[in-house]
Write a protein that holds these residues in place. Sequence first.
Motif, PDB file in Angstrom:
ATOM      1  N   TYR A 389       0.827  -1.212   0.000  1.00  0.00           N
ATOM      2  CA  TYR A 389       0.000   0.000   0.000  1.00  0.00           C
ATOM      3  C   TYR A 389       0.863   1.265   0.000  1.00  0.00           C
ATOM      4  O   TYR A 389       0.561   2.242  -0.696  1.00  0.00           O
ATOM      5  CB  TYR A 389      -0.925   0.000   1.209  1.00  0.00           C
ATOM      6  CG  TYR A 389      -2.128  -0.887   1.062  1.00  0.00           C
ATOM      7  CD1 TYR A 389      -3.183  -0.534   0.232  1.00  0.00           C
ATOM      8  CD2 TYR A 389      -2.219  -2.092   1.759  1.00  0.00           C
ATOM      9  CE1 TYR A 389      -4.299  -1.347   0.090  1.00  0.00           C
ATOM     10  CE2 TYR A 389      -3.333  -2.920   1.622  1.00  0.00           C
ATOM     11  CZ  TYR A 389      -4.373  -2.542   0.785  1.00  0.00           C
ATOM     12  OH  TYR A 389      -5.465  -3.345   0.649  1.00  0.00           O
ATOM     13  N   ILE A 390       1.951   1.254   0.780  1.00  0.00           N
ATOM     14  CA  ILE A 390       2.787   2.455   0.878  1.00  0.00           C
ATOM     15  C   ILE A 390       3.464   2.772  -0.453  1.00  0.00           C
ATOM     16  O   ILE A 390       3.405   3.907  -0.950  1.00  0.00           O
ATOM     17  CB  ILE A 390       3.834   2.291   2.002  1.00  0.00           C
ATOM     18  CG1 ILE A 390       3.145   2.314   3.377  1.00  0.00           C
ATOM     19  CG2 ILE A 390       4.889   3.387   1.921  1.00  0.00           C
ATOM     20  CD1 ILE A 390       4.062   1.974   4.537  1.00  0.00           C
ATOM     21  N   TRP A 408      -4.525   4.873  -0.194  1.00  0.00           N
ATOM     22  CA  TRP A 408      -3.541   3.790  -0.088  1.00  0.00           C
ATOM     23  C   TRP A 408      -2.519   4.082   1.004  1.00  0.00           C
ATOM     24  O   TRP A 408      -2.129   3.186   1.755  1.00  0.00           O
ATOM     25  CB  TRP A 408      -2.844   3.583  -1.441  1.00  0.00           C
ATOM     26  CG  TRP A 408      -3.585   2.680  -2.371  1.00  0.00           C
ATOM     27  CD1 TRP A 408      -4.882   2.819  -2.776  1.00  0.00           C
ATOM     28  CD2 TRP A 408      -3.090   1.494  -3.017  1.00  0.00           C
ATOM     29  NE1 TRP A 408      -5.221   1.802  -3.641  1.00  0.00           N
ATOM     30  CE2 TRP A 408      -4.139   0.975  -3.800  1.00  0.00           C
ATOM     31  CE3 TRP A 408      -1.865   0.840  -3.015  1.00  0.00           C
ATOM     32  CZ2 TRP A 408      -3.994  -0.175  -4.577  1.00  0.00           C
ATOM     33  CZ3 TRP A 408      -1.712  -0.304  -3.793  1.00  0.00           C
ATOM     34  CH2 TRP A 408      -2.772  -0.815  -4.556  1.00  0.00           C
ATOM     35  N   SER A 409      -2.083   5.320   1.099  1.00  0.00           N
ATOM     36  CA  SER A 409      -1.075   5.651   2.115  1.00  0.00           C
ATOM     37  C   SER A 409      -1.659   5.483   3.513  1.00  0.00           C
ATOM     38  O   SER A 409      -0.991   4.974   4.419  1.00  0.00           O
ATOM     39  CB  SER A 409      -0.547   7.073   1.917  1.00  0.00           C
ATOM     40  OG  SER A 409      -1.567   8.028   2.117  1.00  0.00           O
ATOM     41  N   ALA A 422       7.193   4.719   6.431  1.00  0.00           N
ATOM     42  CA  ALA A 422       6.060   5.641   6.618  1.00  0.00           C
ATOM     43  C   ALA A 422       6.339   6.994   5.974  1.00  0.00           C
ATOM     44  O   ALA A 422       5.415   7.670   5.507  1.00  0.00           O
ATOM     45  CB  ALA A 422       5.755   5.802   8.102  1.00  0.00           C
ATOM     46  N   TRP A 423       7.610   7.412   5.945  1.00  0.00           N
ATOM     47  CA  TRP A 423       7.952   8.694   5.322  1.00  0.00           C
ATOM     48  C   TRP A 423       7.433   8.749   3.881  1.00  0.00           C
ATOM     49  O   TRP A 423       6.983   9.811   3.414  1.00  0.00           O
ATOM     50  CB  TRP A 423       9.469   8.921   5.349  1.00  0.00           C
ATOM     51  CG  TRP A 423      10.237   8.012   4.448  1.00  0.00           C
ATOM     52  CD1 TRP A 423      10.755   6.790   4.752  1.00  0.00           C
ATOM     53  CD2 TRP A 423      10.562   8.245   3.069  1.00  0.00           C
ATOM     54  NE1 TRP A 423      11.375   6.235   3.658  1.00  0.00           N
ATOM     55  CE2 TRP A 423      11.281   7.112   2.620  1.00  0.00           C
ATOM     56  CE3 TRP A 423      10.322   9.291   2.191  1.00  0.00           C
ATOM     57  CZ2 TRP A 423      11.750   6.999   1.314  1.00  0.00           C
ATOM     58  CZ3 TRP A 423      10.788   9.182   0.876  1.00  0.00           C
ATOM     59  CH2 TRP A 423      11.497   8.046   0.465  1.00  0.00           C
ATOM     60  N   GLN A 451      10.136  14.199   9.544  1.00  0.00           N
ATOM     61  CA  GLN A 451      10.431  13.655  10.867  1.00  0.00           C
ATOM     62  C   GLN A 451      10.666  12.148  10.804  1.00  0.00           C
ATOM     63  O   GLN A 451      11.491  11.605  11.524  1.00  0.00           O
ATOM     64  CB  GLN A 451       9.297  13.971  11.836  1.00  0.00           C
ATOM     65  CG  GLN A 451       9.625  13.631  13.278  1.00  0.00           C
ATOM     66  CD  GLN A 451       8.642  14.230  14.269  1.00  0.00           C
ATOM     67  OE1 GLN A 451       7.686  14.878  13.879  1.00  0.00           O
ATOM     68  NE2 GLN A 451       8.879  14.001  15.539  1.00  0.00           N
ATOM     69  N   ALA A 452       9.942  11.460   9.903  1.00  0.00           N
ATOM     70  CA  ALA A 452      10.094  10.016   9.789  1.00  0.00           C
ATOM     71  C   ALA A 452      11.408   9.622   9.141  1.00  0.00           C
ATOM     72  O   ALA A 452      11.973   8.571   9.446  1.00  0.00           O
ATOM     73  CB  ALA A 452       8.931   9.432   8.985  1.00  0.00           C
ATOM     74  N   ASN A 453      11.929  10.471   8.229  1.00  0.00           N
ATOM     75  CA  ASN A 453      13.197  10.143   7.559  1.00  0.00           C
ATOM     76  C   ASN A 453      13.954  11.423   7.214  1.00  0.00           C
ATOM     77  O   ASN A 453      13.969  11.864   6.059  1.00  0.00           O
ATOM     78  CB  ASN A 453      12.946   9.317   6.296  1.00  0.00           C
ATOM     79  CG  ASN A 453      14.228   8.735   5.723  1.00  0.00           C
ATOM     80  OD1 ASN A 453      15.325   9.046   6.185  1.00  0.00           O
ATOM     81  ND2 ASN A 453      14.110   7.891   4.720  1.00  0.00           N
TER      82      ASN A 453
END
Length: 520
Positions: A389-390, A408-409, A422-423, A451-453
């Motif tokens: 999905y990501i 989808w995200s 998640a980024w 923030q995630a990456n």
Amino acid sequence: MTARGDAYQFGPFRLDPEVGILFYGAEPTMLGRRAVALLRLLIQNAGQPVSKDALIEAGWGGSAVADNNLTVQIAALRRTLADAANVASWIETLPRRGYRYVGPVVANNVRDTSAAARAASAPSLPEKPSVAVLPFSNLSGDPQQEYFADGMVDDIITGLARIKWLFVIARNSTVSYKGRAVDVKQVGRELGVRYVLEGSVRKAGGSVRVAAQMIDASTGAHVWAERYDRSSEDIFALQDEIALAAVGAIAPSVRKAEIERVRRKRPDSLDAYDLVLQAQPDVDSGMPEQVTRALVLLERALALEPGYALAHGNAAMCHHCLFLRAGLQEINRASSIRHARSAIVHGQDDALALTWAGFSIGMDAHDRAGAFAALEAALAISPSSALTYILGSVMLGWSGEAERAIEWSAQGVRLSPFDSWAWAAFDAQAMSHLLRGRYEEACRAAYKSVQANPAHSIPYVQLAAALAKLGRLDEARAAAARVIELQPGFRYSRQFAGVNCAPALAQALGSALRAAGLPE
């Protein structure tokens, strides 16, 4: 996204040294890594003079630089701190000596509040029975066997994810609990699952001992526990046996068809399997240096077993990363497509191989129809595949299918709330909101992606564009500078061509990035 470690808190700011970001409240500031390094040294010595030489060592590694370089970075620090918090005096100049931090009291070893935040926004339980498999403890006494314990868990998750009536959290989220003493009830709340499977692995010579237990996270009660002693050669059968026991504990009337779904095709060569396990963390990093290292192991695995679909899928992803982030070289694009096609031929029963392959086919061969045929096949095999999905949301985003990209995200993040990818889901949301003219939503999603990456350049591209659309040009230019710092050769026209960006999105992003000062 994993919870971050210790940080420094002062006034409304939090400096996270692990990711090299200064946060104002929950939002990252656009300070570059060099300015962050200087700030860290200053606050570590709060109230004490710090010499110019020490600051240059921290920011430039001791390289010979002119004093005005240091002056420019200190000015950027002062401007960021003063603009955000409306406090004039943070850093004092000591003529001919250096600088001194004179701002609010600094508290160190402050835990990041993301764990509390994620608990507060805990997802609700899905209608299906739901399970998370935590990282198994490595009891072998050999840190080099850590990858083997991780691979055991990955394969159990893969088997469980093939059961259509189960909701299974992806391993990229459960790995955030690795090496931590956890409260199973809290894990259940944070991940939004009813059951938690945990265990340990001890590998010695040709034998493997595995202990596993299933816990009802809503009550803390043990549902099932078992210990297994096997030969290393029986590792695939053992992984299936544990997955089936877990399924049986959740729903005792397991149908024969579902048992067969768990028992899927594996590689003939255990050595090839072992090499892919060792390569996987570097593949997942998405960083050119690491994926180059992974390719050495993957090529060795393919020499042992030329039809190993997952090795081909991983190799495709490595070459995709090198193509987009290391110069857009045609040899990498061609290699990505070649390995992706091999993964599809040999991986009709492997959801992860099909996912990697579909992404490369879509992004590098610009064949979106072929890509989504592979992704839909992956979801038919494994409906709980968060990565499918990501990565699908990223392709939908660049294709200009904004609303579907957002759907989808969101599904990918629900299946794996703390995923290392998640980024990319947030990145897809950012470009999709921007295309639809929802600039505040685009900015929020881009901040989440950063923030995630924080080591990846593309989240800053989306952030620069969103800030420019909001008229916040100083911040947009700071985000653009971060893009160039992370990817010096970045040109947005080449990026758009590389990913086959939809014309409407290219126009919207291009005008914003031009305003932010990024080169075309």
